[in-house]
Design an enzyme around this catalytic site. Structure first.
Site, PDB file in Angstrom:
ATOM      1  CE  LYS A 186      40.855  64.967  30.883  1.00 12.58           C
ATOM      2  NZ  LYS A 186      39.930  65.685  31.764  1.00 12.58           N
TER       3      LYS A 186
ATOM      4  NE  ARG B 267      37.719  62.160  40.409  1.00 14.72           N
ATOM      5  CZ  ARG B 267      38.349  62.772  39.411  1.00 14.72           C
ATOM      6  NH1 ARG B 267      38.378  62.209  38.211  1.00 14.72           N
ATOM      7  NH2 ARG B 267      38.928  63.931  39.576  1.00 14.72           N
TER       8      ARG B 267
ATOM      9  NE  ARG C 138      42.296  63.272  41.584  1.00 13.51           N
ATOM     10  CZ  ARG C 138      42.318  63.492  40.278  1.00 13.51           C
ATOM     11  NH1 ARG C 138      42.158  62.484  39.437  1.00 13.51           N
ATOM     12  NH2 ARG C 138      42.512  64.699  39.807  1.00 13.51           N
TER      13      ARG C 138
ATOM     14  NE  ARG D 208      44.699  69.541  32.737  1.00 12.78           N
ATOM     15  CZ  ARG D 208      44.530  68.313  33.258  1.00 12.78           C
ATOM     16  NH1 ARG D 208      45.333  67.332  32.945  1.00 12.78           N
ATOM     17  NH2 ARG D 208      43.538  68.084  34.087  1.00 12.78           N
TER      18      ARG D 208
ATOM     19  NE  ARG E 198      41.261  69.171  39.283  1.00 14.48           N
ATOM     20  CZ  ARG E 198      40.654  67.989  39.227  1.00 14.48           C
ATOM     21  NH1 ARG E 198      39.731  67.672  40.103  1.00 14.48           N
ATOM     22  NH2 ARG E 198      40.974  67.131  38.290  1.00 14.48           N
TER      23      ARG E 198
HETATM   24  P1  AMP Z   1      44.109  65.059  36.021  1.00 12.64           P
HETATM   25  O1  AMP Z   1      44.231  63.744  36.699  1.00 12.64           O
HETATM   26  O2  AMP Z   1      44.335  64.979  34.544  1.00 12.64           O
HETATM   27  O3  AMP Z   1      42.841  65.777  36.369  1.00 12.64           O
HETATM   28  O4  AMP Z   1      45.316  65.976  36.579  1.00 12.64           O
HETATM   29  C1  AMP Z   1      45.435  66.245  37.962  1.00 12.64           C
HETATM   30  C2  AMP Z   1      46.311  67.471  38.179  1.00 12.64           C
HETATM   31  O5  AMP Z   1      47.624  67.218  37.649  1.00 12.64           O
HETATM   32  C3  AMP Z   1      45.844  68.743  37.476  1.00 12.64           C
HETATM   33  O6  AMP Z   1      44.857  69.435  38.212  1.00 12.64           O
HETATM   34  C4  AMP Z   1      47.159  69.515  37.396  1.00 12.64           C
HETATM   35  O7  AMP Z   1      47.527  70.052  38.654  1.00 12.64           O
HETATM   36  C5  AMP Z   1      48.155  68.404  37.076  1.00 12.64           C
HETATM   37  N1  AMP Z   1      48.262  68.206  35.602  1.00 12.64           N
HETATM   38  C6  AMP Z   1      47.889  67.109  34.891  1.00 12.64           C
HETATM   39  N2  AMP Z   1      48.131  67.284  33.583  1.00 12.64           N
HETATM   40  C7  AMP Z   1      48.660  68.534  33.451  1.00 12.64           C
HETATM   41  C8  AMP Z   1      49.095  69.303  32.361  1.00 12.64           C
HETATM   42  N3  AMP Z   1      49.021  68.843  31.088  1.00 12.64           N
HETATM   43  N4  AMP Z   1      49.595  70.541  32.595  1.00 12.64           N
HETATM   44  C9  AMP Z   1      49.681  71.022  33.856  1.00 12.64           C
HETATM   45  N5  AMP Z   1      49.257  70.362  34.936  1.00 12.64           N
HETATM   46  C10 AMP Z   1      48.758  69.119  34.765  1.00 12.64           C
END
Ligand code: AMP
Length: 187
Positions: free
Chosen positions: A13, A127, A133, A88, A144
């Site tokens: 994404k 990754r 991270r 989400r 996740r």
């Molecule tokens: P991502 O980089 O999109 O994978 O997001 C990393 C982390 O940020 C996720 O595992 C959540 O802990 C938090 N996060 C990102 N977007 C959301 C969202 N829309 N709702 C809740 N937590 C989020």
């Protein structure tokens, strides 16, 4: 054009959203990136989000929704944006519907990147070797995926039933996926 991009962690994404934002001339709004920047800067928001992120859990909706509301109200998101990693949860969909209604800026489409689950785990483990991270350990990666399946995958049906879903095969290399996205977007 105003778009969402959805798909499980590791579907690509973020990579696709960055270049797509340029092509549509809009803001790339990644909730994960905004959270990570806040964690790095140790802001109040970052402190509220960090323990959820490190555990691979979702940050509570009220925190995430308020952040997105502020971001979407900024000028650069007025005409065009791509939201990456939001919504989400079902609650976030309802909030986003309300925000876009108030702003008078409806969505043009929702891209779903479809990727085989074993490929996802392999991509994320790769990754993890370079990302630094805290949520890229194997245990958190698997968690996740489970959280995505339970909380986020039902949203695909919501947007599909609204006739807004654009399914794109996310397998293969980045450029191929980019071409598929461009071919599938509304003109
Ligand atoms: P991502 O980089 O999109 O994978 O997001 C990393 C982390 O940020 C996720 O595992 C959540 O802990 C938090 N996060 C990102 N977007 C959301 C969202 N829309 N709702 C809740 N937590 C989020």
């Amino acid at each position: 054009m105003r778009l969402l991009i959805m798909g499980p962690p590791g579907a690509g994404k973020g990579t696709q959203a960055v270049s797509l934002a340029e092509r549509i001339g809009g803001a790339h709004i990644s909730t994960g990136d905004i959270f990570r920047a806040n964690v790095r800067d140790q802001t109040e928001l970052g402190q509220a989000a960090q323990r959820y992120m490190d555990a691979g859990e979702y940050v509570p909706d009220e925190v995430t929704n308020a952040m997105v509301r502020d971001r979407l109200a900024q000028d650069d998101a007025r005409e065009a944006f791509i939201l990456d990693g939001y919504p989400r949860t079902v609650d976030q969909v309802a909030t986003l519907d309300g925000i876009l209604d108030e702003l008078g800026t409806p969505l043009d489409g929702v891209i779903e990147l479809v990727v085989d689950s074993e490929e996802l785990i392999q991509r994320l483990l790769k990754r993890a070797e370079t990302s630094g991270r805290a949520d890229d350990t194997e245990e958190v990666i698997r968690h996740r995926q489970d959280v995505y399946t339970a909380e986020t995958s039902p949203l695909i049906e919501v947007y599909s039933s609204r006739g807004q879903l654009i399914k794109v095969d996310g397998m293969g290399d980045v450029d191929e996926v980019t071409k598929r996205i461009d071919a599938a977007l509304p003109s």
